[in-house]
Design an enzyme around this catalytic site. Structure first.
Site, PDB file in Angstrom:
ATOM      1  N   CYS A   6       0.851  -1.200   0.000  1.00  0.00           N
ATOM      2  CA  CYS A   6       0.000   0.000   0.000  1.00  0.00           C
ATOM      3  C   CYS A   6       0.886   1.249   0.000  1.00  0.00           C
ATOM      4  O   CYS A   6       0.589   2.232  -0.689  1.00  0.00           O
ATOM      5  CB  CYS A   6      -0.926   0.009   1.220  1.00  0.00           C
ATOM      6  SG  CYS A   6      -2.381  -1.044   1.051  1.00  0.00           S
ATOM      7  N   THR A  94       5.270 -13.306   1.990  1.00  0.00           N
ATOM      8  CA  THR A  94       5.873 -12.381   2.962  1.00  0.00           C
ATOM      9  C   THR A  94       5.157 -11.040   3.022  1.00  0.00           C
ATOM     10  O   THR A  94       5.263 -10.330   4.017  1.00  0.00           O
ATOM     11  CB  THR A  94       7.363 -12.131   2.637  1.00  0.00           C
ATOM     12  OG1 THR A  94       7.480 -11.611   1.319  1.00  0.00           O
ATOM     13  CG2 THR A  94       8.168 -13.407   2.775  1.00  0.00           C
ATOM     14  N   HIS A  99      -0.438 -10.039  -4.785  1.00  0.00           N
ATOM     15  CA  HIS A  99       0.503  -9.620  -5.826  1.00  0.00           C
ATOM     16  C   HIS A  99       0.895 -10.817  -6.672  1.00  0.00           C
ATOM     17  O   HIS A  99       0.826 -11.964  -6.223  1.00  0.00           O
ATOM     18  CB  HIS A  99       1.746  -8.971  -5.213  1.00  0.00           C
ATOM     19  CG  HIS A  99       2.470  -9.828  -4.214  1.00  0.00           C
ATOM     20  ND1 HIS A  99       2.043  -9.964  -2.908  1.00  0.00           N
ATOM     21  CD2 HIS A  99       3.580 -10.595  -4.329  1.00  0.00           C
ATOM     22  CE1 HIS A  99       2.859 -10.775  -2.270  1.00  0.00           C
ATOM     23  NE2 HIS A  99       3.801 -11.188  -3.106  1.00  0.00           N
ATOM     24  N   HIS A 101       3.917 -12.331  -9.215  1.00  0.00           N
ATOM     25  CA  HIS A 101       5.301 -12.245  -9.680  1.00  0.00           C
ATOM     26  C   HIS A 101       5.318 -12.619 -11.161  1.00  0.00           C
ATOM     27  O   HIS A 101       4.767 -13.658 -11.546  1.00  0.00           O
ATOM     28  CB  HIS A 101       6.179 -13.258  -8.951  1.00  0.00           C
ATOM     29  CG  HIS A 101       6.248 -13.099  -7.454  1.00  0.00           C
ATOM     30  ND1 HIS A 101       7.367 -12.616  -6.816  1.00  0.00           N
ATOM     31  CD2 HIS A 101       5.358 -13.368  -6.478  1.00  0.00           C
ATOM     32  CE1 HIS A 101       7.166 -12.608  -5.514  1.00  0.00           C
ATOM     33  NE2 HIS A 101       5.946 -13.071  -5.273  1.00  0.00           N
TER      34      HIS A 101
HETATM   35  P1  AMP Z   1       5.985 -12.859  -1.516  1.00  0.00           P
HETATM   36  O1  AMP Z   1       7.111 -13.562  -0.839  1.00  0.00           O
HETATM   37  O2  AMP Z   1       5.294 -13.669  -2.562  1.00  0.00           O
HETATM   38  O3  AMP Z   1       5.015 -12.248  -0.518  1.00  0.00           O
HETATM   39  O4  AMP Z   1       6.630 -11.686  -2.344  1.00  0.00           O
HETATM   40  C1  AMP Z   1       7.026 -10.476  -1.807  1.00  0.00           C
HETATM   41  C2  AMP Z   1       8.093  -9.943  -2.723  1.00  0.00           C
HETATM   42  O5  AMP Z   1       8.257  -8.566  -2.457  1.00  0.00           O
HETATM   43  C3  AMP Z   1       9.481 -10.594  -2.548  1.00  0.00           C
HETATM   44  O6  AMP Z   1       9.868 -11.191  -3.788  1.00  0.00           O
HETATM   45  C4  AMP Z   1      10.376  -9.414  -2.170  1.00  0.00           C
HETATM   46  O7  AMP Z   1      11.666  -9.494  -2.751  1.00  0.00           O
HETATM   47  C5  AMP Z   1       9.595  -8.228  -2.695  1.00  0.00           C
HETATM   48  N1  AMP Z   1       9.835  -6.964  -2.019  1.00  0.00           N
HETATM   49  C6  AMP Z   1       9.904  -6.733  -0.690  1.00  0.00           C
HETATM   50  N2  AMP Z   1      10.107  -5.422  -0.438  1.00  0.00           N
HETATM   51  C7  AMP Z   1      10.173  -4.816  -1.657  1.00  0.00           C
HETATM   52  C8  AMP Z   1      10.375  -3.472  -2.079  1.00  0.00           C
HETATM   53  N3  AMP Z   1      10.546  -2.456  -1.207  1.00  0.00           N
HETATM   54  N4  AMP Z   1      10.386  -3.209  -3.412  1.00  0.00           N
HETATM   55  C9  AMP Z   1      10.235  -4.207  -4.308  1.00  0.00           C
HETATM   56  N5  AMP Z   1      10.023  -5.489  -3.960  1.00  0.00           N
HETATM   57  C10 AMP Z   1      10.002  -5.793  -2.666  1.00  0.00           C
HETATM   58 ZN    ZN Z   2      -1.810  -3.242   1.113  1.00  0.00          ZN
END
Ligand code: AMP
Ligand code: ZN
Length: 113
Positions: A6, A94, A99, A101
């Site tokens: 967000c 995480t 979202h 990928h």
């Molecule tokens: P997930 O583990 O599927 O929840 O994916 C979260 C993703 O967000 C991970 O691949 C992280 O590397 C990415 N991530 C975390 N913080 C940031 C950020 N500030 N900018 C871009 N990507 C991020």
């Molecule tokens: Zn959010």
């Protein structure tokens, strides 16, 4: 809500933007797992994960997939790409803001899980 994505959507935390429209934002993953690794998010916190997709928010998810196809074309992922959405603890999600990928730009790992 204390939600990283967000804050990225609101521009409060910087990101390397790849695409933006009224409802969707795409930006580069900070810890790329492939030569091309882009995250596509709804700007609004419509769901924590794919487990929360409902008739009320699925039009936005459909729009996200149209954008994924567009981004894949623009990024030159003509030889293929993978779309992943981690949902919940067992999937090691995480960030609890739904979202997707986009992974590509080279041959990916055979192992998915
Ligand atoms: P997930 O583990 O599927 O929840 O994916 C979260 C993703 O967000 C991970 O691949 C992280 O590397 C990415 N991530 C975390 N913080 C940031 C950020 N500030 N900018 C871009 N990507 C991020
Ligand atoms: Zn959010």
């Amino acid at each position: 809500m204390d939600c990283l994505f967000c804050k990225i959507a609101a521009g409060e935390i910087p990101s390397t933007k790849v695409y933006e429209d009224e409802t969707v934002l795409a930006f580069k993953d900070i810890n790329p797992m492939a030569p091309v690794h882009i995250l596509v998010i709804p700007k609004e916190h419509i769901a924590d994960s794919a487990a929360d997709i409902t008739p009320e928010n699925s039009a936005t998810v459909a729009h996200i997939f149209e954008i994924i196809a567009k981004i894949a074309r623009e990024q030159g992922l003509d030889n293929g790409f993978r779309v992943v959405t981690n949902s919940g603890e067992d999937a090691l999600q995480t960030v609890s803001h739904i979202h997707f990928h986009i992974l590509g730009g080279g041959r990916l790992q055979e192992k998915l899980g």
